[in-house]
Structure formats: C-alpha cells, structure tokens
Design a protein around this motif. Structure first.
Motif, PDB file in Angstrom:
ATOM      1  N   GLN A  76      27.981  56.300  60.355  1.00 50.78           N
ATOM      2  CA  GLN A  76      29.128  56.951  59.728  1.00 50.78           C
ATOM      3  C   GLN A  76      30.057  55.923  59.078  1.00 50.78           C
ATOM      4  OE1 GLN A  76      29.510  60.261  59.550  1.00 50.78           O
ATOM      5  NE2 GLN A  76      31.397  60.049  58.359  1.00 50.78           N
ATOM      6  N   HIS A  77      30.313  54.873  59.813  1.00 48.11           N
ATOM      7  CA  HIS A  77      31.180  53.790  59.347  1.00 48.11           C
ATOM      8  C   HIS A  77      30.596  53.119  58.101  1.00 48.11           C
ATOM      9  CE1 HIS A  77      32.554  49.456  60.079  1.00 48.11           C
ATOM     10  NE2 HIS A  77      33.645  50.104  59.767  1.00 48.11           N
ATOM     11  N   LEU A  78      29.292  52.945  58.126  1.00 46.56           N
ATOM     12  CA  LEU A  78      28.610  52.285  57.001  1.00 46.56           C
ATOM     13  C   LEU A  78      28.737  53.091  55.716  1.00 46.56           C
ATOM     14  CD1 LEU A  78      26.578  49.881  56.364  1.00 46.56           C
ATOM     15  CD2 LEU A  78      24.793  51.574  56.663  1.00 46.56           C
ATOM     16  N   VAL A  79      28.376  54.378  55.794  1.00 42.78           N
ATOM     17  CA  VAL A  79      28.349  55.172  54.561  1.00 42.78           C
ATOM     18  C   VAL A  79      29.755  55.532  54.086  1.00 42.78           C
ATOM     19  CG1 VAL A  79      26.025  56.109  54.872  1.00 42.78           C
ATOM     20  CG2 VAL A  79      27.947  57.373  55.777  1.00 42.78           C
ATOM     21  N   GLU A  80      30.672  55.696  55.036  1.00 34.89           N
ATOM     22  CA  GLU A  80      32.002  56.150  54.643  1.00 34.89           C
ATOM     23  C   GLU A  80      32.914  54.993  54.212  1.00 34.89           C
ATOM     24  OE1 GLU A  80      33.612  58.915  57.532  1.00 34.89           O
ATOM     25  OE2 GLU A  80      35.572  58.843  56.563  1.00 34.89           O
ATOM     26  N   LYS A  81      32.696  53.826  54.767  1.00 36.33           N
ATOM     27  CA  LYS A  81      33.648  52.753  54.522  1.00 36.33           C
ATOM     28  C   LYS A  81      33.033  51.473  53.947  1.00 36.33           C
ATOM     29  CE  LYS A  81      37.797  51.179  56.829  1.00 36.33           C
ATOM     30  NZ  LYS A  81      38.510  51.149  58.106  1.00 36.33           N
ATOM     31  N   VAL A  82      31.964  51.000  54.578  1.00 35.54           N
ATOM     32  CA  VAL A  82      31.445  49.672  54.204  1.00 35.54           C
ATOM     33  C   VAL A  82      30.763  49.688  52.838  1.00 35.54           C
ATOM     34  CG1 VAL A  82      29.868  47.815  54.903  1.00 35.54           C
ATOM     35  CG2 VAL A  82      31.207  49.044  56.623  1.00 35.54           C
ATOM     36  N   LEU A  83      29.839  50.616  52.638  1.00 31.88           N
ATOM     37  CA  LEU A  83      29.108  50.624  51.359  1.00 31.88           C
ATOM     38  C   LEU A  83      30.041  50.851  50.162  1.00 31.88           C
ATOM     39  CD1 LEU A  83      25.744  52.361  52.356  1.00 31.88           C
ATOM     40  CD2 LEU A  83      26.260  49.916  52.191  1.00 31.88           C
ATOM     41  N   PRO A  84      30.996  51.807  50.248  1.00 26.22           N
ATOM     42  CA  PRO A  84      31.919  51.967  49.115  1.00 26.22           C
ATOM     43  C   PRO A  84      32.715  50.684  48.827  1.00 26.22           C
ATOM     44  CG  PRO A  84      32.065  53.876  50.565  1.00 26.22           C
ATOM     45  CD  PRO A  84      31.190  52.881  51.260  1.00 26.22           C
ATOM     46  N   ALA A  85      33.141  49.983  49.877  1.00 29.63           N
ATOM     47  CA  ALA A  85      33.913  48.740  49.668  1.00 29.63           C
ATOM     48  C   ALA A  85      33.042  47.685  48.979  1.00 29.63           C
ATOM     49  CB  ALA A  85      34.425  48.215  51.005  1.00 29.63           C
ATOM     50  N   LEU A  86      31.792  47.619  49.374  1.00 32.11           N
ATOM     51  CA  LEU A  86      30.891  46.642  48.742  1.00 32.11           C
ATOM     52  C   LEU A  86      30.654  47.003  47.277  1.00 32.11           C
ATOM     53  CD1 LEU A  86      28.350  46.117  51.667  1.00 32.11           C
ATOM     54  CD2 LEU A  86      29.951  44.416  50.787  1.00 32.11           C
ATOM     55  N   GLU A  87      30.530  48.305  47.028  1.00 31.99           N
ATOM     56  CA  GLU A  87      30.358  48.765  45.637  1.00 31.99           C
ATOM     57  C   GLU A  87      31.556  48.367  44.775  1.00 31.99           C
ATOM     58  OE1 GLU A  87      27.773  50.070  44.155  1.00 31.99           O
ATOM     59  OE2 GLU A  87      26.613  50.142  46.015  1.00 31.99           O
ATOM     60  N   GLU A  88      32.740  48.346  45.413  1.00 32.13           N
ATOM     61  CA  GLU A  88      33.958  47.961  44.679  1.00 32.13           C
ATOM     62  C   GLU A  88      34.097  46.444  44.565  1.00 32.13           C
ATOM     63  OE1 GLU A  88      37.266  49.738  46.793  1.00 32.13           O
ATOM     64  OE2 GLU A  88      36.356  51.721  46.618  1.00 32.13           O
ATOM     65  N   GLY A  89      33.140  45.709  45.104  1.00 28.27           N
ATOM     66  CA  GLY A  89      33.145  44.253  44.969  1.00 28.27           C
ATOM     67  C   GLY A  89      33.971  43.534  46.018  1.00 28.27           C
ATOM     68  N   LYS A  90      34.286  44.231  47.112  1.00 35.21           N
ATOM     69  CA  LYS A  90      35.127  43.599  48.140  1.00 35.21           C
ATOM     70  C   LYS A  90      34.325  42.662  49.058  1.00 35.21           C
ATOM     71  CE  LYS A  90      38.691  47.072  48.280  1.00 35.21           C
ATOM     72  NZ  LYS A  90      39.043  48.373  48.804  1.00 35.21           N
ATOM     73  N   ILE A  91      35.084  41.758  49.671  1.00 36.36           N
ATOM     74  CA  ILE A  91      34.509  40.930  50.733  1.00 36.36           C
ATOM     75  C   ILE A  91      34.731  41.729  52.013  1.00 36.36           C
ATOM     76  CG2 ILE A  91      34.730  38.757  52.005  1.00 36.36           C
ATOM     77  CD1 ILE A  91      36.059  37.721  49.271  1.00 36.36           C
ATOM     78  N   VAL A  92      33.664  42.098  52.675  1.00 31.01           N
ATOM     79  CA  VAL A  92      33.808  42.915  53.876  1.00 31.01           C
ATOM     80  C   VAL A  92      33.642  42.038  55.113  1.00 31.01           C
ATOM     81  CG1 VAL A  92      32.866  44.851  55.193  1.00 31.01           C
ATOM     82  CG2 VAL A  92      33.026  45.005  52.699  1.00 31.01           C
ATOM     83  N   LEU A  93      34.713  41.977  55.912  1.00 32.36           N
ATOM     84  CA  LEU A  93      34.659  41.226  57.165  1.00 32.36           C
ATOM     85  C   LEU A  93      34.499  42.245  58.284  1.00 32.36           C
ATOM     86  CD1 LEU A  93      37.645  38.716  56.709  1.00 32.36           C
ATOM     87  CD2 LEU A  93      35.255  38.413  56.028  1.00 32.36           C
ATOM     88  N   MET A  94      33.386  42.178  58.955  1.00 34.53           N
ATOM     89  CA  MET A  94      33.081  43.232  59.903  1.00 34.53           C
ATOM     90  C   MET A  94      32.951  42.687  61.322  1.00 34.53           C
ATOM     91  SD  MET A  94      30.413  45.946  58.857  1.00 34.53           S
ATOM     92  CE  MET A  94      29.783  47.161  59.947  1.00 34.53           C
ATOM     93  N   ASP A  95      33.782  43.241  62.199  1.00 36.32           N
ATOM     94  CA  ASP A  95      33.781  42.847  63.603  1.00 36.32           C
ATOM     95  C   ASP A  95      32.660  43.625  64.297  1.00 36.32           C
ATOM     96  OD1 ASP A  95      34.427  42.185  66.174  1.00 36.32           O
ATOM     97  OD2 ASP A  95      36.575  42.537  65.951  1.00 36.32           O
ATOM     98  N   ARG A  96      31.513  43.002  64.443  1.00 38.26           N
ATOM     99  CA  ARG A  96      30.285  43.550  65.059  1.00 38.26           C
ATOM    100  C   ARG A  96      29.484  44.437  64.098  1.00 38.26           C
ATOM    101  NH1 ARG A  96      30.001  42.232  70.189  1.00 38.26           N
ATOM    102  NH2 ARG A  96      31.872  41.943  71.440  1.00 38.26           N
ATOM    103  N   PHE A  97      28.143  44.377  64.273  1.00 41.83           N
ATOM    104  CA  PHE A  97      27.223  45.273  63.562  1.00 41.83           C
ATOM    105  C   PHE A  97      25.955  45.398  64.412  1.00 41.83           C
ATOM    106  CE2 PHE A  97      24.481  46.371  59.750  1.00 41.83           C
ATOM    107  CZ  PHE A  97      25.074  47.596  59.541  1.00 41.83           C
ATOM    108  N   VAL A  98      24.822  45.656  63.768  1.00 46.08           N
ATOM    109  CA  VAL A  98      23.557  45.917  64.466  1.00 46.08           C
ATOM    110  C   VAL A  98      23.243  44.904  65.585  1.00 46.08           C
ATOM    111  CG1 VAL A  98      21.047  45.830  64.078  1.00 46.08           C
ATOM    112  CG2 VAL A  98      22.496  47.124  62.527  1.00 46.08           C
TER     113      VAL A  98
END
Ligand code: TMP
Length: 205
Positions: A76-98
């Motif tokens: 949910q977090h990936l599709v709703e927040k992370v992927l859109p931010a990456l599409e906008e060219g942002k640097i995504v700093l993510m506290d934990r993942f897979v």
C-alpha cells in the motif's frame, strides 16, 4: 522511474532515524526534492496495519500472519506514496523496506529468507531501492541507546537479546548476498556516520 530510491536498515537503536534527519538537512540545504517515509506505515491504510503489528498485546501473532501483514502494508505504501514520488523525480529516503522482512520474519522468526523474499517480490512486483544502507551495531549497544533516549518500546523491542543477535546475523548474511546493501558500522558518533553515508549518496545523485 526517475527519482532516486534509498532505503535504510538496521536493528533497534542503530541510529536510522537520526541519520535520516541529518540527510534531510543536507538535501534541504541543496534544495533537492525529497520524500522521507517509514515502514511499516507512511499512509493511512499502512499506518493501521502498523498499529496491529506493533501494539503490545497478550494475544500471540502467528509469524506468517506477521509477515503477510508487513507485506500488505508495504504494498500500500509503495503504490500510494513511494512510486508517485519517484515518478516526480524525488529522492526517496525510506526507513526500512523488504530487507527488514527478510531478516526479521525470514531469518530471526525462522520462516526462511527465500520464502519471505518471494512473498515480498509478489507484493512489490519486484521493485527494489537503488541502494540500501545497513547500519550495523552490536544489539546490546543498540538496545542501550533506546533505553537512554527513552524511545517507547514496541512489541518487537521486547524480544530477547538472542532475537536481536539473530537480526544482526541475518543482515550480515544478506549483505554478503546482495550487492545493493552497503554495510556501514554504526558504532560511531552521529555526525561521523552522517558524513560517511552522505559521501556515498552524493556519488549516486
Ligand atoms: P521501527 O519503526 O523502530 O523501525 O520499528 C519497526 C519494527 O518492525 C522493528 O522492530 C522492525 C520490525 N519490522 C519487521 O519485523 N518486519 C518488517 O518488514 C518491517 C518493515 C519492520
């Protein structure tokens, strides 16, 4: 995907939060667009799942249920927040993942690293960060830091020291297997750690 995706991993008290705060200051000084977000959580549906996962209750949670809930929250977090931010060219700093699931559920809970990796590949459709910093620290020192900082203990913090030692072992194993992971010793002051990580990030920006 045009942004830069960076994740941070580590056991309890490894200093991820302080490090990410320091990196944010650096990005702001340079006017670089960024998103900071954490797992599990980050969006309303995923935050609700986080509450279930981290709440300290008397009823035990089946390890596979735990793994599936983490994967659902991640999706949910990936599709709703992370992927859109990456599409906008942002640097995504993510506290934990897979990697957190592979180590906590796969290795420490004994569900199998490959099995949890497969579950998460399904949930994320194989998407992974460009680089992952693993902050390595002796769990006894990490837990001591938490006590000193008086951060509220969550359900997983209450696991015994053996569990936290397994977490470290699992991450170290993963670092040997996956090139994406950069193993950094977190047994140093926050400033020094920040500069070390920032050097590497600058090289990929
Ligand atoms: P944190 O906010 O302190 O990182 O706490 C989240 C807790 O959840 C931490 O103990 C690690 C654990 N966790 C897992 O067990 N599996 C996961 O996939 C994730 C993201 C976190």
């Amino acid at each position: 995907m045009i942004g830069k995706w960076i994740s941070f991993e580590g056991g309890e008290g490894s200093g991820k939060t302080t490090l990410i705060e320091g990196l944010v200051e650096k990005l702001e000084e340079r006017n670089l667009p960024y998103l900071v977000t954490r797992e599990p959580g980050g969006v309303p549906v995923a935050e609700k799942i986080r509450e279930i996962l981290l709440e300290k209750t008397d009823s035990p949670m089946d390890p596979m249920t735990e793994a599936i809930l983490f994967a659902a929250s991640r999706r949910q977090h990936l599709v709703e927040k992370v992927l859109p931010a990456l599409e906008e060219g942002k640097i995504v700093l993510m506290d934990r993942f897979v990697d957190s699931s592979v180590v906590y559920q796969g290795y420490a809970r004994g569900l199998g690293m490959e099995r949890i990796k497969a579950l998460n590949e399904f949930a994320t459709e194989g998407r992974l960060p460009l680089i992952t910093f693993y902050l390595d620290i002796d769990p006894e020192k990490g837990l001591e830091r938490i006590r000193k900082n008086k951060r509220t203990m969550n359900r997983l913090d209450y696991e015994n020291l053996l569990f936290h030692k397994k977490i470290r072992e699992g991450y170290q194993l993963l670092c040997q297997k996956e090139q994406r992971l950069q193993c950094i010793s977190a047994d140093k002051g926050p400033r020094e750690l920040l500069e070390e990580v920032w050097q590497i990030i600058q090289s990929i920006l």
